[in-house]
Design an enzyme around this catalytic site. Structure first.
Site, mmCIF file in Angstrom:
data_model
loop_
_atom_site.group_PDB
_atom_site.id
_atom_site.type_symbol
_atom_site.label_atom_id
_atom_site.label_comp_id
_atom_site.label_asym_id
_atom_site.label_seq_id
_atom_site.Cartn_x
_atom_site.Cartn_y
_atom_site.Cartn_z
ATOM 1 N N PRO A 191 0.669 -1.318 -0.060
ATOM 2 C CA PRO A 191 0.053 -0.004 -0.201
ATOM 3 C C PRO A 191 0.853 1.090 0.073
ATOM 4 O O PRO A 191 1.838 1.405 0.729
ATOM 5 C CB PRO A 191 -0.980 0.023 1.326
ATOM 6 C CG PRO A 191 0.093 -1.176 1.953
ATOM 7 C CD PRO A 191 0.378 -2.250 1.148
ATOM 8 N N ASN A 192 0.365 2.364 -0.842
ATOM 9 C CA ASN A 192 0.763 3.783 -0.851
ATOM 10 C C ASN A 192 2.056 3.531 -1.713
ATOM 11 O O ASN A 192 2.625 5.002 -1.816
ATOM 12 C CB ASN A 192 1.025 4.284 0.666
ATOM 13 C CG ASN A 192 -0.423 4.317 1.453
ATOM 14 O OD1 ASN A 192 -1.258 4.805 0.740
ATOM 15 N ND2 ASN A 192 -0.311 3.671 2.502
ATOM 16 N N ARG A 248 5.180 10.920 -2.587
ATOM 17 C CA ARG A 248 4.848 10.658 -1.169
ATOM 18 C C ARG A 248 6.042 10.858 -0.379
ATOM 19 O O ARG A 248 7.190 10.134 -0.493
ATOM 20 C CB ARG A 248 4.529 9.123 -1.076
ATOM 21 C CG ARG A 248 4.252 8.943 0.388
ATOM 22 C CD ARG A 248 4.143 7.311 0.319
ATOM 23 N NE ARG A 248 3.924 6.888 1.648
ATOM 24 C CZ ARG A 248 3.975 5.509 2.176
ATOM 25 N NH1 ARG A 248 4.575 4.614 1.384
ATOM 26 N NH2 ARG A 248 3.756 5.225 3.173
ATOM 27 N N ALA A 260 3.001 -0.568 4.994
ATOM 28 C CA ALA A 260 2.252 -0.448 6.603
ATOM 29 C C ALA A 260 1.947 -2.037 6.882
ATOM 30 O O ALA A 260 1.788 -2.259 8.180
ATOM 31 C CB ALA A 260 1.490 0.431 6.504
ATOM 32 N N GLU A 316 12.568 -9.211 2.290
ATOM 33 C CA GLU A 316 11.828 -8.111 2.961
ATOM 34 C C GLU A 316 12.589 -6.878 2.598
ATOM 35 O O GLU A 316 13.990 -6.893 2.730
ATOM 36 C CB GLU A 316 11.725 -8.255 4.391
ATOM 37 C CG GLU A 316 10.971 -7.157 4.957
ATOM 38 C CD GLU A 316 10.936 -7.097 6.474
ATOM 39 O OE1 GLU A 316 11.101 -8.179 7.137
ATOM 40 O OE2 GLU A 316 10.254 -6.126 7.020
ATOM 41 N N HIS A 336 12.575 -2.497 2.761
ATOM 42 C CA HIS A 336 12.063 -1.191 2.869
ATOM 43 C C HIS A 336 13.007 -0.097 2.386
ATOM 44 O O HIS A 336 14.356 -0.158 2.587
ATOM 45 C CB HIS A 336 11.821 -0.814 4.509
ATOM 46 C CG HIS A 336 10.960 -2.040 5.205
ATOM 47 N ND1 HIS A 336 9.630 -1.918 4.708
ATOM 48 C CD2 HIS A 336 11.292 -2.889 5.785
ATOM 49 C CE1 HIS A 336 9.194 -2.984 5.410
ATOM 50 N NE2 HIS A 336 10.081 -3.813 5.747
ATOM 51 N N LEU A 337 12.447 1.012 1.803
ATOM 52 C CA LEU A 337 13.218 2.082 1.304
ATOM 53 C C LEU A 337 14.051 2.962 2.323
ATOM 54 O O LEU A 337 15.030 3.146 2.405
ATOM 55 C CB LEU A 337 12.301 2.799 0.633
ATOM 56 C CG LEU A 337 11.909 2.592 -0.844
ATOM 57 C CD1 LEU A 337 10.340 2.549 -0.753
ATOM 58 C CD2 LEU A 337 12.606 3.087 -2.152
#
Ligand code: DQA
Length: 147
Positions: free
Chosen positions: A10-11, A18, A77, A98, A100-101
């Site tokens: 999401p997003n 963003r 999230a 996994e 994440h930026l």
């Protein structure tokens, strides 16, 4: 042929617009182009998907069952909330990197918990868009070790 699924939650469709101070100015389309180019140099197939819906992400994880596919997953999230995505990963027994930026451990405490980390092979975070191609390298190594 070995395949890597790049799955964004999401997003992440809003990357570039963003919170660029947190997530950088590279758009998701640009990241996916970089992943496709990198796949050519690695000699693997790549598929890039994004959804804002938990169930759709789970369906796509299920679809990798019994294939020679590794998953690079930025669950957004849902990382911090989704037992359902964690269970889906356990159910398909495919290797997950996994991603994440941002460095989630330098941020709010609710981002320090990851349900994905409990079942992922490894984690890349805090390296921005560059993390995706690094994760692909790791995913390929894991697929090669699988034989
Ligand atoms: C994120 C980190 C998450 O905490 C956040 O909810 C996101 C993006 C990252 O790539 O840094 O949506 O996964």
């Amino acid at each position: 042929m070995k395949k890597i699924l790049i799955l964004n939650g999401p997003n992440l469709n809003l990357l570039g617009m963003r919170q660029p101070d947190v997530y950088g100015s590279t758009t998701l389309a640009e990241i996916e182009d970089q992943c496709r180019m990198h796949a050519k140099t690695l000699g693997v197939e790549v598929e890039c998907k994004q959804s804002n819906h938990e169930g759709e992400l789970i369906d796509w994880i299920h679809a990798t069952r019994q294939s020679h596919t590794a998953i690079v997953l930025n669950a957004g999230a849902y990382t911090h909330t989704s037992i359902a995505i964690m269970d889906a990963i356990s159910s398909v027994e495919r290797p997950v990197i996994e991603l994440h930026l941002s460095n989630i451990h330098q941020r709010e405490s609710f981002r320090h918990t990851s349900y994905i980390s409990k079942v992922a092979k490894g984690l890349i975070c805090g390296l921005g868009a560059h993390g995706y191609t690094l994760a692909m390298d790791a995913a390929l190594r894991i697929l090669e070790e699988e034989g």
